[in-house]
Design a protein around this motif. Structure first.
Motif, PDB file in Angstrom:
ATOM      1  N   GLY A 121      39.336  72.009 -60.291  1.00  0.00           N
ATOM      2  CA  GLY A 121      39.973  71.756 -58.407  1.00  0.00           C
ATOM      3  C   GLY A 121      41.153  72.126 -58.283  1.00  0.00           C
ATOM      4  N   VAL A 122      41.847  73.389 -59.082  1.00  0.00           N
ATOM      5  CA  VAL A 122      42.799  73.472 -58.916  1.00  0.00           C
ATOM      6  C   VAL A 122      42.427  75.821 -58.509  1.00  0.00           C
ATOM      7  N   PRO A 123      42.587  76.487 -57.892  1.00  0.00           N
ATOM      8  CA  PRO A 123      41.696  77.295 -57.468  1.00  0.00           C
ATOM      9  C   PRO A 123      42.847  78.674 -57.737  1.00  0.00           C
ATOM     10  N   PHE A 124      42.462  79.711 -57.799  1.00  0.00           N
ATOM     11  CA  PHE A 124      42.781  81.394 -58.414  1.00  0.00           C
ATOM     12  C   PHE A 124      43.713  81.436 -56.618  1.00  0.00           C
ATOM     13  N   ASN A 125      45.433  81.966 -57.644  1.00  0.00           N
ATOM     14  CA  ASN A 125      46.250  82.567 -55.761  1.00  0.00           C
ATOM     15  C   ASN A 125      45.638  84.147 -56.155  1.00  0.00           C
ATOM     16  N   ALA A 126      45.547  85.016 -55.976  1.00  0.00           N
ATOM     17  CA  ALA A 126      45.905  86.409 -56.031  1.00  0.00           C
ATOM     18  C   ALA A 126      47.329  87.162 -55.623  1.00  0.00           C
ATOM     19  N   ASP A 127      48.130  86.375 -55.136  1.00  0.00           N
ATOM     20  CA  ASP A 127      49.440  86.483 -55.074  1.00  0.00           C
ATOM     21  C   ASP A 127      50.425  85.476 -54.785  1.00  0.00           C
ATOM     22  N   PRO A 128      51.224  84.987 -55.057  1.00  0.00           N
ATOM     23  CA  PRO A 128      52.025  84.097 -54.131  1.00  0.00           C
ATOM     24  C   PRO A 128      52.786  84.439 -53.566  1.00  0.00           C
ATOM     25  N   ASN A 129      53.689  85.471 -54.307  1.00  0.00           N
ATOM     26  CA  ASN A 129      54.185  86.232 -53.273  1.00  0.00           C
ATOM     27  C   ASN A 129      54.768  86.862 -52.453  1.00  0.00           C
ATOM     28  N   GLY A 130      53.517  85.713 -51.464  1.00  0.00           N
ATOM     29  CA  GLY A 130      54.095  85.969 -49.937  1.00  0.00           C
ATOM     30  C   GLY A 130      54.312  84.633 -49.444  1.00  0.00           C
ATOM     31  N   LEU A 153      59.319  67.089 -48.606  1.00  0.00           N
ATOM     32  CA  LEU A 153      58.533  68.968 -49.508  1.00  0.00           C
ATOM     33  C   LEU A 153      57.478  68.088 -50.068  1.00  0.00           C
ATOM     34  N   LEU A 154      57.822  67.398 -50.825  1.00  0.00           N
ATOM     35  CA  LEU A 154      57.124  67.011 -51.804  1.00  0.00           C
ATOM     36  C   LEU A 154      56.049  66.213 -51.592  1.00  0.00           C
ATOM     37  N   PHE A 155      56.128  65.209 -49.945  1.00  0.00           N
ATOM     38  CA  PHE A 155      55.148  64.665 -49.721  1.00  0.00           C
ATOM     39  C   PHE A 155      54.032  64.904 -48.537  1.00  0.00           C
ATOM     40  N   ASN A 156      55.189  65.493 -47.670  1.00  0.00           N
ATOM     41  CA  ASN A 156      54.705  65.750 -47.044  1.00  0.00           C
ATOM     42  C   ASN A 156      53.878  67.119 -45.964  1.00  0.00           C
ATOM     43  N   GLU A 157      53.944  68.083 -46.984  1.00  0.00           N
ATOM     44  CA  GLU A 157      53.646  69.582 -46.955  1.00  0.00           C
ATOM     45  C   GLU A 157      52.494  69.728 -48.201  1.00  0.00           C
ATOM     46  N   ASP A 158      51.920  70.374 -47.769  1.00  0.00           N
ATOM     47  CA  ASP A 158      50.382  70.649 -48.410  1.00  0.00           C
ATOM     48  C   ASP A 158      50.621  71.398 -49.986  1.00  0.00           C
ATOM     49  N   ARG A 159      51.351  71.811 -49.420  1.00  0.00           N
ATOM     50  CA  ARG A 159      51.835  73.144 -50.887  1.00  0.00           C
ATOM     51  C   ARG A 159      53.193  73.568 -51.621  1.00  0.00           C
ATOM     52  N   ASN A 160      53.341  72.032 -51.982  1.00  0.00           N
ATOM     53  CA  ASN A 160      54.774  72.793 -52.599  1.00  0.00           C
ATOM     54  C   ASN A 160      54.688  71.782 -53.699  1.00  0.00           C
ATOM     55  N   VAL A 161      54.543  71.338 -54.645  1.00  0.00           N
ATOM     56  CA  VAL A 161      55.337  70.836 -55.591  1.00  0.00           C
ATOM     57  C   VAL A 161      54.772  71.965 -56.900  1.00  0.00           C
ATOM     58  N   GLY A 162      55.372  73.159 -57.255  1.00  0.00           N
ATOM     59  CA  GLY A 162      54.945  73.943 -58.149  1.00  0.00           C
ATOM     60  C   GLY A 162      55.083  72.725 -59.999  1.00  0.00           C
ATOM     61  N   GLN A 165      49.470  66.319 -54.330  1.00  0.00           N
ATOM     62  CA  GLN A 165      48.029  65.168 -54.034  1.00  0.00           C
ATOM     63  C   GLN A 165      46.901  66.066 -55.071  1.00  0.00           C
ATOM     64  N   ASP A 166      46.998  66.830 -55.575  1.00  0.00           N
ATOM     65  CA  ASP A 166      46.898  67.526 -56.994  1.00  0.00           C
ATOM     66  C   ASP A 166      47.458  66.049 -58.249  1.00  0.00           C
ATOM     67  N   LEU A 167      48.263  66.527 -58.482  1.00  0.00           N
ATOM     68  CA  LEU A 167      48.633  65.930 -59.907  1.00  0.00           C
ATOM     69  C   LEU A 167      48.898  64.134 -60.277  1.00  0.00           C
ATOM     70  N   LEU A 168      48.588  63.481 -58.260  1.00  0.00           N
ATOM     71  CA  LEU A 168      48.137  62.113 -58.158  1.00  0.00           C
ATOM     72  C   LEU A 168      47.339  61.273 -58.286  1.00  0.00           C
ATOM     73  N   GLY A 169      46.448  62.830 -57.246  1.00  0.00           N
ATOM     74  CA  GLY A 169      45.249  61.941 -57.098  1.00  0.00           C
ATOM     75  C   GLY A 169      45.283  60.573 -56.150  1.00  0.00           C
ATOM     76  N   PRO A 170      44.314  59.954 -56.165  1.00  0.00           N
ATOM     77  CA  PRO A 170      44.233  58.496 -55.064  1.00  0.00           C
ATOM     78  C   PRO A 170      45.887  57.973 -55.301  1.00  0.00           C
ATOM     79  N   GLU A 171      46.516  57.746 -56.347  1.00  0.00           N
ATOM     80  CA  GLU A 171      47.694  57.336 -56.268  1.00  0.00           C
ATOM     81  C   GLU A 171      48.367  57.861 -55.388  1.00  0.00           C
ATOM     82  N   PHE A 172      48.078  59.667 -54.856  1.00  0.00           N
ATOM     83  CA  PHE A 172      49.123  59.548 -53.461  1.00  0.00           C
ATOM     84  C   PHE A 172      49.894  58.784 -53.039  1.00  0.00           C
ATOM     85  N   PRO A 173      49.497  58.576 -51.789  1.00  0.00           N
ATOM     86  CA  PRO A 173      49.743  57.537 -50.852  1.00  0.00           C
ATOM     87  C   PRO A 173      50.700  56.440 -51.008  1.00  0.00           C
ATOM     88  N   SER A 174      50.184  55.869 -52.334  1.00  0.00           N
ATOM     89  CA  SER A 174      51.420  54.877 -52.872  1.00  0.00           C
ATOM     90  C   SER A 174      52.551  55.437 -53.270  1.00  0.00           C
TER      91      SER A 174
END
Length: 595
Positions: A210-219, A426-435, A378-387
């Motif tokens: 469920g993790v996509p390919f990222n063609a170039d992260p430098n943007g 930054l961790l929990f309220n943005e869609d694309r932040n935890v690396g 969200q990727d990492l925690l799955g259903p546990e994310f909100p709690s």
């Protein structure tokens, strides 16, 4: 990192390159007065020296404790993970942390470069820009106008000279890029070294999870799997450190001087009492440094500015030895500025780094594969994310009180809580932040770097307080579980043999979270991304420098290195530090009306 760990365990080939470099000599010994004195000839210091010496009527001197190591094979080689060849040699400061309770009581080696180019001669040659939303938080939540993704974007491009991957690397090696994200004419050479078909195997596995390919992260969008670019001088196939990129091309400039020495303290003009009475900011008149050959103490006067670029360990220490900061940490230091920012040396945080390794059934691997996978919470925690997000919110006040107590309340619990809540967003309220590769990129745990003696030769005490916030250890354990799940998933498991690290005795099959956490605390190493010890923040939040990078209470002392970064970031420090140095050079030029 996931792929790095696996391949590093099964490949030991090392190649050493030899060649002769002919470089023009630097200017002769400088006069006793210089316009701008730069303390530290590392990643940012040499970038500053290059850009400021573009102005012919400015004189620039860089004082660096190390030597020119341009022909040292431990510096130039691109074998292995780059800078590891220089660890524990004379180009390494060989620091050690204080005993770390969160690391099972261990003291950890802390590697920092001691050479022209600083830690860029030791790093892993990785170049990945941070997540855009994290940089934007510097400007908005952390109140640093002008320090956002858009403002830094032209400086990323200005610093870079990008060589696109070859057609073979694209078709079979997994390399890709977006041309609009890259500069072509900057000093820092970037190139993808990868060949081979392993990337497709890894990519297919992550996509199945469920993790996509990222063609170039430098943007500025990091989520996904990708092949990163490395800082390599392509023609000679050697490391592209700050010295090779920024200093060697301009060594013939008559207004640029390189001096060898250990800077001990900044010297101040006038008396502290007079500055207090007149409400003036105190002015630096120069620096005092020790000649490593003779041991003699010398003085170099700065007619315009002193710029600290000595790194997150040395810059706060030099400030404290000069009387700037919390008085508890500078015994017998002379002539303190009246406006002492108590955050000097605080807010220090790094990333704990673990490795999972396996044997392999594939005998074709010949070196390190530069792959990385960034995942969201969200990727990492799955259903546990909100709690979990809600639970972390409730625990932040207690964490802030503990961190404030550890700093003897140099930075208040209220200020630290504000910073923690910014990080929570930054961790929990943005869609694309935890690396996450196999180190968490945004830890809550933070500590300090402080001097313990009036003797500048005594190393500062480095105390990042790794994993002192329990959540960081829990999250690192969850990352470990994902990494293990990856290597046991199709199609990559077709080449995976036995697990080497951790052993099944350390972490048995179907291990509990507590068992993972125990192994993590016993085995992690520093990621050597220490920052924040002279943070660009408002004074009331524990800040040391303002958005012009000027130290609070001083008129002409700036800090330009990793210590000013107010938060940890995804990506890697090399990219952001070159951009920060490029922008800082423009700030200095604007101050003095030169270009």
């Amino acid at each position: 990192m996931v792929a790095k760990s696996a391949i590093l365990a099964i490949s030991g080939a090392i190649t050493i390159f030899f060649w002769i470099i002919l470089i023009p000599a630097l200017a002769t010994a400088p006069p006793t007065h210089i316009d701008i004195v730069i303390i530290g000839g590392g990643t940012t210091g040499l970038a500053l020296a290059n850009r400021l010496s573009e102005v012919p009527n400015l004189t620039i001197a860089v004082i660096e404790a190390g030597n020119d190591e341009g022909s040292n094979p431990n510096v130039t080689s691109v074998a292995g993970f780059g800078g590891g060849l220089g660890f524990n040699t004379h180009i390494d400061w060989l620091y050690e942390t204080a005993e770390q309770t969160g690391a099972a009581g261990r003291r950890l080696q802390y590697h920092q470069g001691r050479a022209w180019g600083g830690t860029s001669v030791l790093n892993g040659m990785t170049y990945i820009r941070p997540q855009a939303t994290q940089i934007n938080a510097w400007s908005t939540s952390l109140q640093n106008p002008g320090w956002d993704w858009e403002s830094l974007w032209p400086y990323y491009l200005k610093s870079e000279s990008f060589t696109p991957p070859t057609p073979a690397q694209i078709t079979s090696g997994g390399a890709s890029y977006n041309s609009a994200y890259h500069g072509r004419n900057g000093p820092v050479n970037k190139y993808g070294l990868l060949n081979g078909t392993f990337a497709s195997l890894v990519n297919d596995t992550w996509q199945a999870l469920g993790v996509p390919f990222n063609a170039d992260p430098n943007g500025g969008e990091l989520r996904g799997f990708f092949v990163w670019s490395q800082t390599v001088e392509v023609q000679q196939n050697v490391r592209e450190d700050a010295c090779r990129a920024y200093l060697y091309p301009v060594r013939g400039r008559g207004n640029l001087f390189m001096l060898r020495g250990r800077v001990d303290r900044i010297l101040w003009a006038g008396k502290e009492e007079e500055a207090v009475r007149t409400e003036r900011k105190i002015v630096a008149e120069g620096v005092q440094y020790t000649d490593p050959e003779t041991g003699s103490i010398k003085t170099l006067f700065a007619d315009k500015e002193v710029i600290l670029s000595a790194g997150s360990v040395r810059s706060p220490a030099i400030l404290e030895l000069s009387g700037v900061g919390n008085p508890e940490y500078y015994p017998q230091a002379p002539q303190h500025p009246h406006n002492k920012p108590p955050g000097v040396g605080e807010n220090a945080f790094d990333q704990p780094n673990n490795f999972i390794t396996y044997t392999t059934t594939n005998t074709s691997f010949t070196g390190l594969a530069p792959y990385v996978t960034y995942m969201t919470a969200q990727d990492l925690l799955g259903p546990e994310f909100p709690s979990i997000a809600a639970r972390i919110t409730s625990q932040i006040p207690a964490w802030a009180r503990a961190a404030a107590a550890a700093s003897n309340n140099a930075v208040s619990a209220e200020s630290i809580e504000y910073l923690f809540r910014t990080q929570h967003f930054l961790l929990f309220n943005e869609d694309r932040n935890v690396g996450s590769t196999f180190f968490i990129l945004l830890p809550f745990s933070r500590g300090s770097v402080h001097v313990s003696s009036a003797d500048p030769g005594v190393y500062p005490v480095i105390d990042p307080r790794y994993l002192s916030v329990e959540w960081d250890a829990i999250l690192q354990g969850k990352v470990a579980e994902v990494v293990q799940r990856f290597w046991n998933a199709d199609p990559v498991r077709s080449i995976v043999g036995e697990q080497i690290q951790p052993s099944l005795e350390d972490v048995p099959t179907n291990a509990t979270g507590e068992e993972w956490e125990g192994w993590i605390r016993r085995s992690f190493a520093p990621n050597h991304h220490l920052l924040g010890t002279a943070a660009m923040l408002p004074r009331e939040l524990g800040g040391v420098v303002n958005p012009q990078l000027l130290v609070y209470g001083t008129d002409n002392v700036r800090v330009v290195d990793a210590s000013v970064l107010p938060t940890q970031v995804s990506g890697h420090l090399t990219s952001i530090l070159y951009a920060v140095a490029e922008r800082a050079a423009d700030l200095v030029k604007q101050r003095w009306g030169v270009s």
